[in-house]
Design a protein around this motif. Structure first.
Motif, PDB file in Angstrom:
ATOM      1  N   TYR A   1      -5.221   1.372 -13.012  1.00  0.00           N
ATOM      2  CA  TYR A   1      -4.707   2.294 -11.993  1.00  0.00           C
ATOM      3  C   TYR A   1      -3.678   3.238 -12.604  1.00  0.00           C
ATOM      4  CZ  TYR A   1      -2.058   3.930  -7.921  1.00  0.00           C
ATOM      5  OH  TYR A   1      -1.401   4.710  -6.990  1.00  0.00           O
TER       6      TYR A   1
ATOM      7  N   ARG B   1       1.108  10.582  -5.692  1.00  0.00           N
ATOM      8  CA  ARG B   1       0.505  10.179  -6.965  1.00  0.00           C
ATOM      9  C   ARG B   1       1.587   9.812  -7.976  1.00  0.00           C
ATOM     10  NH1 ARG B   1      -3.362  15.424  -7.179  1.00  0.00           N
ATOM     11  NH2 ARG B   1      -4.260  15.134  -5.104  1.00  0.00           N
TER      12      ARG B   1
ATOM     13  N   ASP C   1      -1.852   8.096  -1.526  1.00  0.00           N
ATOM     14  CA  ASP C   1      -2.548   7.980  -0.238  1.00  0.00           C
ATOM     15  C   ASP C   1      -3.687   8.982  -0.102  1.00  0.00           C
ATOM     16  OD1 ASP C   1      -1.180  10.345   0.032  1.00  0.00           O
ATOM     17  OD2 ASP C   1       0.036   9.709   1.744  1.00  0.00           O
ATOM     18  N   ASP C   2      -4.176   9.510  -1.243  1.00  0.00           N
ATOM     19  CA  ASP C   2      -5.314  10.421  -1.182  1.00  0.00           C
ATOM     20  C   ASP C   2      -6.517   9.756  -1.846  1.00  0.00           C
ATOM     21  OD1 ASP C   2      -4.656  10.499  -3.828  1.00  0.00           O
ATOM     22  OD2 ASP C   2      -4.058  12.600  -3.871  1.00  0.00           O
ATOM     23  N   SER C   3      -7.539  10.536  -2.147  1.00  0.00           N
ATOM     24  CA  SER C   3      -8.791   9.978  -2.654  1.00  0.00           C
ATOM     25  C   SER C   3      -8.815   9.770  -4.163  1.00  0.00           C
ATOM     26  CB  SER C   3      -9.957  10.891  -2.254  1.00  0.00           C
ATOM     27  OG  SER C   3      -9.799  12.177  -2.839  1.00  0.00           O
ATOM     28  N   HIS C   4      -7.757  10.161  -4.863  1.00  0.00           N
ATOM     29  CA  HIS C   4      -7.743   9.988  -6.309  1.00  0.00           C
ATOM     30  C   HIS C   4      -7.642   8.510  -6.672  1.00  0.00           C
ATOM     31  CE1 HIS C   4      -7.173  14.322  -6.673  1.00  0.00           C
ATOM     32  NE2 HIS C   4      -7.461  14.171  -7.955  1.00  0.00           N
ATOM     33  N   CYS C   5      -8.364   8.110  -7.713  1.00  0.00           N
ATOM     34  CA  CYS C   5      -8.322   6.745  -8.235  1.00  0.00           C
ATOM     35  C   CYS C   5      -8.620   5.721  -7.135  1.00  0.00           C
ATOM     36  CB  CYS C   5      -6.961   6.447  -8.872  1.00  0.00           C
ATOM     37  SG  CYS C   5      -6.451   7.680 -10.096  1.00  0.00           S
ATOM     38  N   LYS C   6      -9.608   6.038  -6.325  1.00  0.00           N
ATOM     39  CA  LYS C   6      -9.914   5.226  -5.140  1.00  0.00           C
ATOM     40  C   LYS C   6     -10.276   3.795  -5.503  1.00  0.00           C
ATOM     41  CE  LYS C   6     -12.684   5.341  -0.902  1.00  0.00           C
ATOM     42  NZ  LYS C   6     -13.709   6.122  -0.140  1.00  0.00           N
TER      43      LYS C   6
ATOM     44  N   ARG D   1      -7.258   1.955  -7.046  1.00  0.00           N
ATOM     45  CA  ARG D   1      -6.281   1.672  -5.983  1.00  0.00           C
ATOM     46  C   ARG D   1      -6.742   0.475  -5.149  1.00  0.00           C
ATOM     47  NH1 ARG D   1      -5.738   3.263  -0.586  1.00  0.00           N
ATOM     48  NH2 ARG D   1      -3.576   3.432   0.172  1.00  0.00           N
ATOM     49  N   ARG D   2      -8.016   0.448  -4.831  1.00  0.00           N
ATOM     50  CA  ARG D   2      -8.563  -0.671  -4.055  1.00  0.00           C
ATOM     51  C   ARG D   2      -8.358  -1.992  -4.796  1.00  0.00           C
ATOM     52  NH1 ARG D   2     -12.455  -2.316  -0.361  1.00  0.00           N
ATOM     53  NH2 ARG D   2     -13.623  -4.153  -1.032  1.00  0.00           N
TER      54      ARG D   2
ATOM     55  N   CYS E   1       0.805  -1.223   0.000  1.00  0.00           N
ATOM     56  CA  CYS E   1       0.000   0.000   0.000  1.00  0.00           C
ATOM     57  C   CYS E   1       0.838   1.273   0.000  1.00  0.00           C
ATOM     58  CB  CYS E   1      -0.919   0.031   1.223  1.00  0.00           C
ATOM     59  SG  CYS E   1      -2.028  -1.386   1.373  1.00  0.00           S
TER      60      CYS E   1
END
Length: 264
Positions: free
Chosen positions: A76, A98, A39-44, A47-48, A34
């Protein structure tokens, strides 16, 4: 027509007792999969999928899991490449994560590419053919066809991409077969409908073209050239009502997982 795109793969879920592991739980257990991503909300969502895919691949480095992770990393990478160019006004380090995520995606795609180059898994053969323009992988993919190893809708669609310009009639047969492989209530790739609409139109088989155009419309495809098809039907004095009835029957047969080639 992008036949190689395959319809979206199901997210691989890992059981934790009777509950599914969450991304947070995975990152606590395996922080290394990870920390090199954003570590932000982009491409959530992307990324998951990557995190869960990496977790699965570490637990079981099978061809199936490697292929899935390759596709997840491609999605991603495309997303985070765009996001990495956006300046974060207040927290500029967010942009750095990013960029790190994008570089990780390139590294991991190369690793997985190198590790699967000798695989005979049909999905990976198709991957190396389309991504790396590898004629040897194409040859093995076509051999897999002869061995009846491409018996999924996705692989049949991939096979159709090869025959599209080489053998239109065989392409039709392959796409029909792809439809027969879907179980009841499955999400069908609408590329099948648009491809059949196009092929039949080029063959001047306008009732069939109109039939598959109706299925494409029903599947949510926009910009279907109904005007041109209907003009050809009108010129040949062919009524559309009976074709529409056949289309309704075809839709029902696909939904019940019992597709049969419609007769005209």
């Amino acid at each position: 027509m992008k036949f190689w795109l395959l319809s979206p793969l199901l997210l691989s879920l890992v059981a934790c007792g009777e509950q599914e592991l969450t991304v947070n739980q995975v990152c606590e257990e395996k922080p290394g999969i990870c920390t090199d991503l954003n570590d932000d909300s982009h491409c959530k969502l992307e990324r998951r999928h990557v995190i869960m895919g990496r977790y699965d691949e570490q637990k079981m480095p099978s061809d199936k899991n490697k292929y899935k992770l390759l596709i997840d990393f491609e999605k991603y990478s495309k997303c985070i490449e765009l996001a990495s160019g956006i300046e974060h006004i207040k927290l500029k380090e967010k942009k750095t994560t990013r960029v790190n995520g994008y570089l990780t995606s390139l590294k991991e795609i190369k690793r997985l590419n190198d590790e699967t180059v000798s695989s005979l898994d049909p999905n990976l053969l198709h991957y190396h053919w389309t991504r790396n323009q590898s004629e040897s992988h194409l040859a093995k993919f076509l051999q897999a066809e002869q061995k009846k190893e491409l018996e999924t809708p996705e692989l049949q669609i991939a096979l159709a991409s090869y025959y599209m310009k080489r053998n239109p009639q065989k392409t039709i047969d392959i796409l029909h077969h792809a439809l027969s492989l879907y179980p009841a209530d499955a999400e069908v790739d609408p590329e099948i409908y648009t491809a059949l609409t196009t092929i039949y139109y080029k063959q001047k088989k306008f009732p069939q073209s109109y039939h598959w155009a109706l299925l494409a419309e029903n599947a949510g495809v926009q910009r279907i050239e109904f005007k041109n098809i209907k003009a050809e039907l009108a010129q040949q004095k062919i009524e559309t009502d009976s074709i529409e009835d056949i289309a309704d029957s075809t839709i029902e047969s696909i939904q019940t997982g019992q597709f049969k080639v419609p007769a005209f």
